[in-house]
Design an enzyme around this catalytic site. Structure first.
Site, mmCIF file in Angstrom:
data_model
loop_
_atom_site.group_PDB
_atom_site.id
_atom_site.type_symbol
_atom_site.label_atom_id
_atom_site.label_comp_id
_atom_site.label_asym_id
_atom_site.label_seq_id
_atom_site.Cartn_x
_atom_site.Cartn_y
_atom_site.Cartn_z
ATOM 1 N N THR A 12 0.826 -1.221 0.000
ATOM 2 C CA THR A 12 0.000 0.000 0.000
ATOM 3 C C THR A 12 0.851 1.257 0.000
ATOM 4 O OG1 THR A 12 -1.856 -1.044 1.083
ATOM 5 C CG2 THR A 12 -1.669 1.315 1.376
ATOM 6 N N SER A 54 1.504 -7.473 -1.170
ATOM 7 C CA SER A 54 2.154 -8.552 -0.411
ATOM 8 C C SER A 54 1.318 -9.821 -0.353
ATOM 9 C CB SER A 54 2.539 -8.080 0.989
ATOM 10 O OG SER A 54 1.422 -8.015 1.839
ATOM 11 N N THR A 85 1.404 -4.640 4.096
ATOM 12 C CA THR A 85 1.170 -5.049 5.487
ATOM 13 C C THR A 85 0.549 -6.440 5.614
ATOM 14 O OG1 THR A 85 -1.025 -4.036 5.548
ATOM 15 C CG2 THR A 85 0.832 -2.658 6.229
ATOM 16 N N ASP A 86 -0.125 -6.902 4.547
ATOM 17 C CA ASP A 86 -0.926 -8.127 4.706
ATOM 18 C C ASP A 86 -0.098 -9.353 5.079
ATOM 19 O OD1 ASP A 86 -3.196 -6.707 4.249
ATOM 20 O OD2 ASP A 86 -3.399 -7.281 2.150
HETATM 21 N N1 ASP Z 1 -2.787 -5.408 0.252
HETATM 22 C C1 ASP Z 1 -1.705 -4.550 0.726
HETATM 23 C C2 ASP Z 1 -0.424 -5.371 0.762
HETATM 24 O O1 ASP Z 1 -0.247 -6.141 1.649
HETATM 25 C C3 ASP Z 1 -2.032 -4.008 2.067
HETATM 26 C C4 ASP Z 1 -1.000 -3.069 2.659
HETATM 27 O O2 ASP Z 1 0.120 -2.921 2.241
HETATM 28 O O3 ASP Z 1 -1.364 -2.424 3.684
HETATM 29 O O4 ASP Z 1 0.383 -5.229 -0.126
#
Ligand code: ASP
Length: 341
Positions: A12, A54, A85-86
């Site tokens: 993100t 991710s 973050t995932d």
């Molecule tokens: N879907 C995103 C990822 O994990 C979520 C994030 O980065 O907060 O790449």
């Protein structure tokens, strides 16, 4: 001034709106442009090995990141990885096993909002990550997120939207960062006992299976041809059901006698497993000398099983490697269970 390598991988933090939804598109150098204050305390070079949500990051990428850091380890004082973050907690755990005893900091950060929005956590997190990686006392693999510095094996994403999305599970924060000041709660760099070591193998034929009421051993029976190890997320402190046409007992015998690994863990986030408390856990644990994750997170347990299976298939060696504490991952293991067969 410390010299840091910024490794951008997508997520993100680097995402922008497309007509199909948010997707990574901001390059490493552009990310850095949003946090110009870093020039007050470090020099940064950038590299972009891949650019992914991710959700699409797995063992192959963990090995790639560890290999990249190994190749450039001598050139930098610290490393900051920007990551979605995932699956960040899995990547942080995997890197904790692939890069051990690092006297240099390896920071993983990201954000809940893209860096180019007017209101975002991304600029603070990236700046905090660079700041932490520039500290003399910082070492090893840590997540820096929402002002918290969390050991790479202890992080869990507990909130899908809140800025402080990650918690440190069964372990205190290593440090916090408030208004640009790093406050170390744990200051133990002088206790690193061995030189840095890099590992190059992981076995990702590992499955995480969540127990639910009504489940019997049928899933294990069908999955047997495909996996070398299974981590079972049991209920509470741990145990397995005794009902059903296909018993867990029979299936665990099938797995263990074929040299496959069955690791027990709990689906409860805090305080860990302790299978010997109840009859439903103790009997099956004793019958197969099953290993359990104790106070480790599920993310760290999965990554550690993949790492250990990448080093050995010998059950005795597996046991002693798995029960060795790496990057603060495991505190509660009783001494008797870590002895080899
Ligand atoms: N879907 C995103 C990822 O994990 C979520 C994030 O980065 O907060 O790449």
């Amino acid at each position: 001034m410390k010299k840091i390598l910024l490794i951008a991988t997508g997520g993100t933090i680097a995402s922008g709106h497309t007509d199909k939804g948010l997707a990574p598109r901001i390059e490493a150098g552009e990310l850095l442009g949003y946090v110009a204050e870093y020039t007050e305390f470090c020099q940064v070079e950038v590299v972009q090995p891949f650019s992914l949500d991710s959700t699409n990051v797995y063992a192959r990428h963990w090995l790639e990141l560890a290999g990249l850091i190994e190749a450039r380890y001598g050139e930098y004082d610290g490393f900051v990885i920007c990551h979605g973050t995932d699956t960040m907690a899995f990547t942080a755990a995997a890197l904790s096993y692939l890069i051990q005893n690092s006297g240099k900091p390896i920071v993983i950060t990201g954000s809940q909002k893209p860096i180019d929005l007017p209101v975002t956590d991304a600029r603070t997190n990236l700046l905090d990550g660079l700041r932490f990686a520039s500290q003399e006392k910082a070492h090893g693999v840590n997540i820096v997120f929402g002002g918290n510095v969390i050991a790479g094996t202890r992080a869990k994403k507990e909130h899908s939207k809140r800025y402080d999305a990650f918690s440190s599970i069964n372990y205190p924060n290593v440090a916090v960062i408030r208004d640009g000041k790093v406050i170390f709660y744990i200051d133990d760099k002088d206790r690193i006992a061995a030189p840095v070591s890099f590992y190059h193998e992981m076995n990702d034929k590992v499955l995480l299976l969540k127990l639910m009421p009504g489940m019997d051993g049928t899933a294990l029976k069908h999955l047997f041809p495909y996996y070398d190890g299974v981590v079972i997320e049991a209920f509470g402190v741990g145990g397995l059901p005794e009902y059903g046409e296909v018993s867990f007992f029979t299936e665990i015998r099938r797995w263990t006698s074929a040299g496959r690994l069955v690791m027990m863990a709990t689906q409860v986030t805090h305080e860990g497993s302790d299978m010997e408390v109840y009859q439903v856990g103790r009997a099956i644990k004793e019958a197969f000398r099953l290993m359990e994750a104790y106070d480790m997170t599920l993310e760290a347990t999965v990554a550690k099983v993949m790492w250990v299976l990448g080093q050995t298939r010998d059950p005795g060696e597996f046991r002693s490697l798995f029960y060795r504490t790496v990057n603060r991952d495991l505190l509660l293991v009783p001494e008797s269970v870590s002895e080899p067969l």
